[in-house]
Design a protein around this motif. Structure first.
Motif, PDB file in Angstrom:
ATOM      1  N   GLY A  14      16.704   8.733  -3.119  1.00 29.57           N
ATOM      2  CA  GLY A  14      17.872   7.955  -3.506  1.00 29.57           C
ATOM      3  C   GLY A  14      19.116   8.348  -2.714  1.00 29.57           C
ATOM      4  O   GLY A  14      19.873   7.501  -2.252  1.00 29.57           O
ATOM      5  N   VAL A  15      19.305   9.636  -2.537  1.00 27.31           N
ATOM      6  CA  VAL A  15      20.460  10.118  -1.754  1.00 27.31           C
ATOM      7  C   VAL A  15      20.335   9.660  -0.310  1.00 27.31           C
ATOM      8  O   VAL A  15      21.312   9.207   0.297  1.00 27.31           O
ATOM      9  CB  VAL A  15      20.567  11.655  -1.850  1.00 27.31           C
ATOM     10  N   ALA A  16      19.139   9.782   0.266  1.00 30.12           N
ATOM     11  CA  ALA A  16      18.929   9.344   1.646  1.00 30.12           C
ATOM     12  C   ALA A  16      19.178   7.849   1.787  1.00 30.12           C
ATOM     13  O   ALA A  16      19.789   7.389   2.760  1.00 30.12           O
ATOM     14  CB  ALA A  16      17.512   9.697   2.095  1.00 30.12           C
ATOM     15  N   TRP A  17      18.724   7.075   0.795  1.00 36.23           N
ATOM     16  CA  TRP A  17      18.929   5.632   0.845  1.00 36.23           C
ATOM     17  C   TRP A  17      20.421   5.301   0.786  1.00 36.23           C
ATOM     18  O   TRP A  17      20.915   4.461   1.531  1.00 36.23           O
ATOM     19  CB  TRP A  17      18.191   4.942  -0.301  1.00 36.23           C
ATOM     20  N   LEU A  18      21.150   5.976  -0.112  1.00 31.90           N
ATOM     21  CA  LEU A  18      22.590   5.722  -0.219  1.00 31.90           C
ATOM     22  C   LEU A  18      23.317   6.073   1.078  1.00 31.90           C
ATOM     23  O   LEU A  18      24.231   5.357   1.497  1.00 31.90           O
ATOM     24  CB  LEU A  18      23.195   6.515  -1.387  1.00 31.90           C
ATOM     25  N   ALA A  19      22.917   7.162   1.724  1.00 33.39           N
ATOM     26  CA  ALA A  19      23.535   7.532   3.002  1.00 33.39           C
ATOM     27  C   ALA A  19      23.261   6.460   4.048  1.00 33.39           C
ATOM     28  O   ALA A  19      24.177   6.041   4.780  1.00 33.39           O
ATOM     29  CB  ALA A  19      23.007   8.881   3.467  1.00 33.39           C
ATOM     30  N   GLY A  20      22.012   5.993   4.123  1.00 39.14           N
ATOM     31  CA  GLY A  20      21.675   4.946   5.081  1.00 39.14           C
ATOM     32  C   GLY A  20      22.401   3.649   4.800  1.00 39.14           C
ATOM     33  O   GLY A  20      22.848   2.948   5.713  1.00 39.14           O
ATOM     34  N   ASN A  44      20.661  -3.213   3.955  1.00 42.97           N
ATOM     35  CA  ASN A  44      21.442  -3.859   2.897  1.00 42.97           C
ATOM     36  C   ASN A  44      20.607  -4.230   1.682  1.00 42.97           C
ATOM     37  O   ASN A  44      21.152  -4.602   0.660  1.00 42.97           O
ATOM     38  CB  ASN A  44      22.114  -5.128   3.436  1.00 42.97           C
ATOM     39  N   GLN A  45      19.290  -4.159   1.793  1.00 38.67           N
ATOM     40  CA  GLN A  45      18.433  -4.544   0.671  1.00 38.67           C
ATOM     41  C   GLN A  45      18.448  -3.461  -0.404  1.00 38.67           C
ATOM     42  O   GLN A  45      18.708  -2.305  -0.112  1.00 38.67           O
ATOM     43  CB  GLN A  45      17.008  -4.853   1.129  1.00 38.67           C
TER      44      GLN A  45
END
Length: 75
Positions: A43-49, A56-57
Motif C-alpha cells: 500500500g505504501v509503495a502504491w501510494l508513492a507511485g 492512476n488506477q
C-alpha cells in the motif's frame, strides 16, 4: 449486523487460516485474507507511485475470504 462487512487483516495474522476462522466465528463477520501478507508495504509503495504519477488506477489485490461458520455463531 456485521455479517456483510469484511474485516481485512494482513501481516502475520493473515498467514493463519485457523486463526482467521476463529476470528470470523467470534466476530460473526467475514475475514478477508490478502494473498500477499504484507499489504501495508504494498500500500505504501502504491501510494508513492501514485504520487509520482506512475499510475492512476485504484489499488487492487486478490484475497481469500473466510466466512463465519453458522453452527458456531452465538445468537
Amino acid at each position: 449486523d456485521n455479517s456483510t462487512l469484511p474485516l481485512v487483516v494482513d501481516g502475520g495474522v493473515s498467514r493463519s487460516p485457523l486463526f482467521a476462522q476463529i476470528l470470523a466465528d467470534t466476530l460473526g463477520m467475514p475475514i478477508c485474507l490478502p494473498l500477499e501478507a504484507e499489504m501495508t508495504v504494498l500500500g505504501v509503495a502504491w501510494l508513492a507511485g501514485k504520487q509520482l504519477g506512475w499510475w492512476n488506477q485504484p489499488f487492487q489485490h486478490s484475497a481469500n475470504t473466510i466466512h463465519p461458520n453458522p453452527d458456531k455463531l452465538q445468537h
